[in-house]
Design an enzyme around this catalytic site. Structure first.
Site, PDB file in Angstrom:
ATOM      1  N   HIS A  82     -29.529 -14.620  93.865  1.00  0.00           N
ATOM      2  CA  HIS A  82     -29.703 -13.243  94.326  1.00  0.00           C
ATOM      3  C   HIS A  82     -28.395 -12.573  94.739  1.00  0.00           C
ATOM      4  O   HIS A  82     -28.443 -11.536  95.404  1.00  0.00           O
ATOM      5  CB  HIS A  82     -30.661 -13.199  95.521  1.00  0.00           C
ATOM      6  CG  HIS A  82     -32.106 -13.354  95.164  1.00  0.00           C
ATOM      7  ND1 HIS A  82     -32.878 -12.310  94.697  1.00  0.00           N
ATOM      8  CD2 HIS A  82     -32.928 -14.431  95.191  1.00  0.00           C
ATOM      9  CE1 HIS A  82     -34.107 -12.730  94.472  1.00  0.00           C
ATOM     10  NE2 HIS A  82     -34.171 -14.017  94.762  1.00  0.00           N
ATOM     11  N   LYS A 137     -32.372   0.964 103.412  1.00  0.00           N
ATOM     12  CA  LYS A 137     -32.105  -0.413 103.000  1.00  0.00           C
ATOM     13  C   LYS A 137     -31.254  -1.062 104.075  1.00  0.00           C
ATOM     14  O   LYS A 137     -30.806  -0.394 105.017  1.00  0.00           O
ATOM     15  CB  LYS A 137     -31.395  -0.467 101.652  1.00  0.00           C
ATOM     16  CG  LYS A 137     -30.116   0.371 101.578  1.00  0.00           C
ATOM     17  CD  LYS A 137     -29.530   0.351 100.177  1.00  0.00           C
ATOM     18  CE  LYS A 137     -30.355   1.163  99.232  1.00  0.00           C
ATOM     19  NZ  LYS A 137     -30.700   0.467  98.007  1.00  0.00           N
ATOM     20  N   ARG A 138     -31.046  -2.355 103.936  1.00  0.00           N
ATOM     21  CA  ARG A 138     -30.182  -3.064 104.873  1.00  0.00           C
ATOM     22  C   ARG A 138     -28.824  -2.383 104.931  1.00  0.00           C
ATOM     23  O   ARG A 138     -28.282  -1.950 103.923  1.00  0.00           O
ATOM     24  CB  ARG A 138     -30.053  -4.523 104.420  1.00  0.00           C
ATOM     25  CG  ARG A 138     -29.383  -5.455 105.383  1.00  0.00           C
ATOM     26  CD  ARG A 138     -29.702  -6.905 105.000  1.00  0.00           C
ATOM     27  NE  ARG A 138     -29.523  -7.174 103.583  1.00  0.00           N
ATOM     28  CZ  ARG A 138     -28.389  -7.623 103.045  1.00  0.00           C
ATOM     29  NH1 ARG A 138     -27.335  -7.845 103.811  1.00  0.00           N
ATOM     30  NH2 ARG A 138     -28.313  -7.856 101.755  1.00  0.00           N
ATOM     31  N   LYS A 193     -23.459  -1.591 100.112  1.00  0.00           N
ATOM     32  CA  LYS A 193     -24.524  -0.636  99.798  1.00  0.00           C
ATOM     33  C   LYS A 193     -24.075   0.806 100.044  1.00  0.00           C
ATOM     34  O   LYS A 193     -24.735   1.744  99.648  1.00  0.00           O
ATOM     35  CB  LYS A 193     -25.784  -0.964 100.601  1.00  0.00           C
ATOM     36  CG  LYS A 193     -26.394  -2.311 100.200  1.00  0.00           C
ATOM     37  CD  LYS A 193     -27.623  -2.638 101.018  1.00  0.00           C
ATOM     38  CE  LYS A 193     -28.183  -4.017 100.686  1.00  0.00           C
ATOM     39  NZ  LYS A 193     -28.835  -4.089  99.374  1.00  0.00           N
ATOM     40  N   THR A 237     -34.820  -3.379  94.755  1.00  0.00           N
ATOM     41  CA  THR A 237     -36.221  -3.085  94.443  1.00  0.00           C
ATOM     42  C   THR A 237     -36.639  -1.741  95.040  1.00  0.00           C
ATOM     43  O   THR A 237     -37.609  -1.144  94.575  1.00  0.00           O
ATOM     44  CB  THR A 237     -37.167  -4.188  94.966  1.00  0.00           C
ATOM     45  OG1 THR A 237     -36.917  -4.420  96.356  1.00  0.00           O
ATOM     46  CG2 THR A 237     -36.971  -5.484  94.195  1.00  0.00           C
ATOM     47  N   LYS A 285     -39.318   1.332  93.722  1.00  0.00           N
ATOM     48  CA  LYS A 285     -40.374   1.942  94.527  1.00  0.00           C
ATOM     49  C   LYS A 285     -40.247   3.459  94.530  1.00  0.00           C
ATOM     50  O   LYS A 285     -41.242   4.191  94.401  1.00  0.00           O
ATOM     51  CB  LYS A 285     -40.316   1.388  95.959  1.00  0.00           C
ATOM     52  CG  LYS A 285     -40.601  -0.098  96.050  1.00  0.00           C
ATOM     53  CD  LYS A 285     -40.137  -0.699  97.365  1.00  0.00           C
ATOM     54  CE  LYS A 285     -40.194  -2.223  97.313  1.00  0.00           C
ATOM     55  NZ  LYS A 285     -39.512  -2.868  98.442  1.00  0.00           N
TER      56      LYS A 285
END
Length: 844
Positions: free
Chosen positions: A371, A562-563, A568, A670, A674
């Site tokens: 991952h 998100k985290r 990110k 993911t 969504k």
């Protein structure tokens, strides 16, 4: 004289009935006999617990039927090992999976009793047994496995405290315990008879028995694992698989010797130490003790799970070298990679297989999912720590490594550099065990989770291993379950879709392509827009209730949830917001569409920069939202304590989905999937699954910016952030304003670490290299929003083309390509002795 004859019991007390009357009776019984309250004294939590148990009752028979059937047909099972399962709430999902008629019956039953089903559902506490995408993926996979009738056990840890509850104080993240079981869990069933003593420490004695070397692991300190089971219901209500979570217990509750000697603390200390093992999800592992606890957690969970798998396999009567014919064990990331050494220990030390048979069986049974693309994220454990906690496993790993490197030496004679690179043991000071390498060597399948991720995995991260075994590597692009993230999270959109194309999409998301002819239909566009507005209104109600925030639903909702992590790039988003702020302050807002930026996500407690980014977002929010010149055009909010149930409200309301990681860093994502299926347009880099979203939706229906993974790799050796800073006046003005202290008045210097990260430390994630492309691309999205017909056409196309990203498709690929597991149809349970409520009334 009073009659001794027992009153006649109505035969209609159907704990399995799916009709409104049976549900009404069951709910009343649970409220009275389980909660010991009546309708006058029942709290909201009492009502939730009663309703949850009413639902659980309707799963039990089918759950038992599933296990009986799997045993009877000798089904090969999937065993999904994951240290995280971000389950969220189960009540609404289980009601939905029972089927639409049953959901209607539950709603009608609650209405008849004077209760609101939605209000009761909101009382459930999220089971936050995961940090983010990894754990949520595991939960989606369990849903798909059950829906597809694939026999499965999920295995994880029953943390007393899940992912922390996030508070925001003065703009900073603060962490509070997430005691998710404080009111008990309606879904779990404790199995004290399913328990195993897991060994730690001690030493290994080597003896000879009939010419065979025997290893005995002795003088250990055992901790007992006790199983807790949760039912995992597939859509349609026939297959109910099991999520088995392990809780740590002391092997003896109380030391009477110490107690009798007056040392009460010592008498209970062992119990406390043992139970700390499953107390908290992922401790901060910066300190040695934190690392040791995490390693112990990982082995404890693996040892319990493999013991249970072997116990179940033993009932088949087959020899243990046939294990792979009955069990497919999937390792979700490196956390369960100790399964390689533990399975070898069990097969050799406990079952008496020779090394070659044990190794062949281990490799044939295990599969490994990677991952991450970042080398620093691959787990490594110090050899001295390993030797202290797991001495037998260290011996096994050294032997695995010796035999493996012998193969490497034969394939590449004299290539000592390759031997050093591929060794499971890293020759550092101290030596470390490379857990990802152990998983790759010990598995027959190694998969990435998006096409780009798998390509970069094989080309860069573990290219040596790909050269060794190209046949082992494959891609399985991640997916999401549409039952939760569309059917449950966005009921208005789900109803609209079903009205137009039927409801087959619930179990076959590719059916959504039938919406494509409607993309240009003006009436359908109007209905689609109305559904989006309804979702915004639901989110606005939640925001007002939970945060006291008033959202303007006429704004464009730009969402990044998100985290919180530097790769990110929430920071990129924040810097662009400052650019917009400067434009508006200069009066450059003619024709500007009002926009609300919504952020949410948790930072790891020990991750200082991520926590500082949260502070920055909240500081921007404080200034911008209170500036009357700006707030009519621009607002910024950080929603605290992001969790699955909150995601279910945010995602349907989003217009713009921010998926802006530095290309080559995000394995898949993911959240992007969504948002796509809920009709948001993606603003993203060519990273992770964004590439496949672009391929599905078409280049004209996604907004891609920035460097590619290859361009990032080429630029990094000579990247100079100052070059971009000086070359773009708007970017420079935004950064200068940030570092002037404008947004942190009264807290001087707090954002200096951000300046250091961007400049002195070289901007590792290339924020400044991508920010102009990001700003220009996003501006094109805002221009498009001014043309509703074009915007909604693209939004509808995104929903229509999201079918690939169902976790059902992903699981089908795992089952066919890796696990060789077949569906097993489960008959609906029938109990002919149960009557209906009407029959009972007639008898009365």
């Amino acid at each position: 004289m009073a009659s001794t004859k027992a009153p006649k019991e109505p035969v209609s007390r159907n704990r399995n009935g799916h009709d409104k009357d049976s549900i009404t009776w069951s709910f009343a019984e649970q409220l009275k006999y389980n909660q010991a309250v009546d309708k006058y004294s029942a709290s909201q939590h009492d009502k939730f617990k009663a309703l949850a148990l009413t639902v659980r009752d309707r799963l039990i028979n089918q759950w038992l039927q599933t296990q009986r059937t799997h045993h009877h047909v000798k089904a090969k099972r999937v065993y999904y090992l994951s240290l995280e399962f971000l389950i969220g709430r189960s009540l609404g999902n289980n009601i939905i999976n029972l089927g639409p008629d049953v959901e209607t019956a539950f709603r009608d039953a609650m209405t008849e009793l004077g209760y609101d089903l939605e209000e009761i559902r909101e009382m459930e506490t999220d089971a936050g047994l995961g940090n983010g995408g990894l754990g949520r993926l595991a939960a989606c996979f369990l849903d798909s496995l059950a829906t597809l009738d694939l026999p499965c056990f999920g295995y994880g840890l029953r943390y007393d405290y899940g992912i922390f509850r996030q508070g925001i104080e003065n703009g900073y993240q603060v962490e509070y315990p997430d005691d998710w079981t404080r009111h008990g869990s309606a879904w779990e069933i404790e199995r004290p008879e399913v328990s195993v003593a897991v060994k730690f420490g001690g030493r290994v004695i080597v003896t000879e028995d009939k010419g065979k070397t025997v290893h005995k692991w002795v003088d250990t300190q055992p901790i007992v694992g006790v199983a807790y089971d949760m039912p995992i219901l597939g859509y349609g209500g026939t297959t109910v698989n099991t999520l088995r979570l392990w809780s740590a217990r002391a092997d003896e509750e109380f030391k009477f010797t110490s107690f009798n000697e007056g040392d009460y603390v010592e008498a209970v200390s062992h119990k406390v130490d043992a139970e700390n093992l499953t107390k908290v999800l992922y401790p901060n592992d910066k300190a040695y003790l934190g690392k040791e606890l995490r390693l112990k957690q990982q082995y404890f969970f693996v040892a319990c799970s493999l013991w249970d798998i072997m116990r179940r396999f033993r009932k088949s009567g087959k020899s243990f070298d046939q294990l792979a014919s009955m069990a497919a064990i999937q390792l979700n990331d490196t956390h369960p990679s100790l399964a390689v050494a533990e399975l070898m220990r069990l097969l050799i030390d406990e079952e008496g297989l020779d090394w070659d048979k044990a190794w062949k069986t281990t490799v044939a049974t295990l599969g490994y999912t990677n991952h991450t693309l970042m080398p620093e994220a691959l787990e490594k454990w110090p050899v001295p720590m390993f030797e202290k906690l797991l001495p037998r496993h260290l011996q096994i790993i050294y032997e695995i490594n010796y035999r493996f490197l012998s193969q490497v030496a034969i394939k590449w004679p004299g290539n000592n550099e390759k031997l050093a690179r591929m060794s499971i043991i890293e020759e550092a000071e101290p030596k470390h065990i490379r857990m990802a390498y152990l998983a790759i060597v010990g598995s027959h399948s190694v998969n990435g989770v998006a096409a780009l991720h798998t390509r970069l995995l094989t080309e860069r991260l573990v290219n040596d291993f790909y050269q060794m075994w190209p046949e082992r590597f494959n891609n399985k692009t991640n997916g999401i379950t549409q039952r939760r993230f569309l059917l449950k999270a966005n009921p208005a959109l789900a109803d609209l879709i079903s009205q137009k194309i039927g409801d087959a999409w619930i179990t076959d998301l590719t059916e959504l392509t039938k919406l494509l002819p409607l993309a240009k239909d003006k009436e359908f566009q109007r209905q689609f827009a109305a559904v989006k507005l309804e979702a915004k209104q639901r989110l606005a109600e939640q925001a007002k209730k939970e945060y006291g925030i008033t959202l303007d639903t006429s704004h464009v909702f730009d969402v990044q949830v998100k985290r919180i992590h530097e790769y990110k790039r929430q920071l990129l988003n924040a810097l662009h917001i400052i650019m917009l702020y400067n434009r508006i302050k200069k009066g450059d807002h003619k024709g500007l569409v009002p926009q609300t930026f919504i952020f949410a996500g948790k930072a790891a407690p020990g991750y200082a920069m991520a926590k500082l980014i949260i502070k920055l977002i909240n500081s921007l929010s404080q200034v911008i939202n209170n500036d009357p010149d700006v707030s009519k055009y621009l607002r910024v909010y950080f929603f605290g304590n992001y969790r699955v149930s909150l995601a279910e409200k945010i995602i349907p309301a989003a217009d713009i989905s921010e998926q802006i990681s530095t290309a080559g860093t995000e394995a898949s994502g993911t959240g992007n999937m969504k948002f796509m299926c809920n009709g948001a347009l993606t603003l993203g880099t060519l990273d992770g699954a964004n590439i496949e979203i672009m391929e599905e939706a078409g280049k004209d229906n996604i907004f891609i910016f920035g460097l590619t993974a290859e361009e990032v790799e080429d630029l990094k050796p000579h990247y100079d952030p100052y070059q971009y800073y000086h070359a773009d006046t708007e970017v420079k003005e935004a950064l200068d304003l940030l570092f002037s202290g404008y947004f942190n008045f009264g807290e001087p210097g707090i954002f200096d670490p951000i300046r250091q990260v961007l400049f002195e430390k070289g901007d590792a994630y290339l924020h400044l290299a991508d920010i102009r492309s990001y700003a220009d691309t996003r501006a094109k999205m805002i221009e498009l929003y001014k043309k509703p017909e074009s915007w909604w056409e693209k939004a509808i196309i995104n929903t229509a083309k999201s079918g690939k990203f169902s976790s059902d498709r992903t699981i089908n690929e795992y089952a066919t390509d890796i696990w060789n597991v077949k569906p097993v149809k489960i008959d609906a349970y029938q109990d002919e002795n149960i009557g209906t409520l009407d029959q009972a009334r007639n008898q009365e």
